[in-house]
Design a protein around this motif. Structure first.
Motif, PDB file in Angstrom:
ATOM      1  N   UNK A  39       0.034  -1.590   3.066  1.00 25.59           N
ATOM      2  CA  UNK A  39      -0.958  -0.971   2.185  1.00 25.59           C
ATOM      3  C   UNK A  39      -0.937   0.547   2.308  1.00 25.59           C
ATOM      4  N   UNK A  40      -0.766   1.059   3.514  1.00 23.75           N
ATOM      5  CA  UNK A  40      -0.670   2.508   3.710  1.00 23.75           C
ATOM      6  C   UNK A  40       0.495   3.069   2.886  1.00 23.75           C
ATOM      7  N   UNK A  41       1.623   2.369   2.917  1.00 22.59           N
ATOM      8  CA  UNK A  41       2.774   2.816   2.139  1.00 22.59           C
ATOM      9  C   UNK A  41       2.509   2.763   0.645  1.00 22.59           C
ATOM     10  N   UNK A  42       1.800   1.707   0.197  1.00 24.07           N
ATOM     11  CA  UNK A  42       1.509   1.545  -1.223  1.00 24.07           C
ATOM     12  C   UNK A  42       0.525   2.577  -1.747  1.00 24.07           C
ATOM     13  N   UNK A  43      -0.231   3.204  -0.854  1.00 24.96           N
ATOM     14  CA  UNK A  43      -1.166   4.247  -1.292  1.00 24.96           C
ATOM     15  C   UNK A  43      -0.449   5.361  -2.055  1.00 24.96           C
ATOM     16  N   UNK A  44       0.815   5.612  -1.702  1.00 25.48           N
ATOM     17  CA  UNK A  44       1.574   6.679  -2.339  1.00 25.48           C
ATOM     18  C   UNK A  44       2.236   6.211  -3.634  1.00 25.48           C
ATOM     19  N   UNK A  45       2.190   4.901  -3.882  1.00 20.57           N
ATOM     20  CA  UNK A  45       2.832   4.336  -5.077  1.00 20.57           C
ATOM     21  C   UNK A  45       1.789   3.861  -6.086  1.00 20.57           C
TER      22      UNK A  45
END
Length: 202
Positions: A39-45
């Motif tokens: 989810x942390x990674x998806x915050x940028x997407x």
């Protein structure tokens, strides 16, 4: 900085020794932690998708471990009652979690009945749009819950306690992976509960 890190270590240790005796709970926290990292990674997407992952997978697995598998009676390991542990808990205890999770569960209904939620969210026209709006609402709820309790701790305790707790919450996924990566294997070996002993660090 030394005091800050020591306070962080203490909050992490108290959280572990009081609320993570069960290997099932630890395993669910491992699943939660890995999902939070995604989810942390998806915050940028796509922030809305990140929030859907965080709440539907991470928070659901994390809190079900506490509510359904963690012993809620007298803690013989730490010589503490459940009421005592709940009273001294720095973050969201079970009562506060019920309030937070109730708000989380009611938000999709509110968005369904009132698309756009008074202009706070994009108005949905299909199911995908509805999910996207829910994701943004849950993202705002998560940020608000984090900031509210942090600020609350400023007044209840002190500024450092609030900032330490916020730091703990934001870094818990990485720390939990380190802490509980062996839990599923220990559970498969028949070790249902961890016999927590005092340690100098985690």
């Amino acid at each position: 900085m030394k005091d800050f890190l020591e306070a962080l270590r203490t909050q992490r240790w108290d959280d572990h020794r009081y609320y993570h005796h069960c290997r099932i709970n630890q395993s669910l926290h491992l699943l939660s932690a890995m999902s939070f990292v995604v989810a942390y990674g998806m915050l940028f997407i796509d922030p809305a998708v990140a929030a859907l992952i965080a709440w539907l997978v991470s928070m659901t697995s994390r809190q079900s471990g506490h509510f359904f598998f963690e012993p809620l009676g007298y803690d013989h390991v730490n010589q503490a009652t459940q009421d005592h542990k709940e009273e001294i808990k720095v973050g969201y205890n079970l009562r506060r979690k019920v309030v937070l999770l109730s708000a989380w569960a009611l938000l999709p209904l509110a968005i369904y009945l009132k698309p756009g939620l008074l202009g706070l969210l994009p108005v949905h026209e299909d199911f995908a749009g509805f999910l996207h709006a829910v994701g943004y609402a849950w993202l705002y709820l998560g940020v608000a819950a984090l900031l509210f309790r942090t600020t609350h701790l400023f007044f209840l305790k002190d500024v450092q306690t609030g900032l330490v707790w916020m730091t703990k919450i934001l870094t818990d996924p990485f720390h939990d992976i380190y802490l509980y990566h062996k839990a599923p294997f220990q559970l498969l070996k028949g070790q249902r509960f961890e016999h927590v002993e005092m340690r100098t660090s985690l």
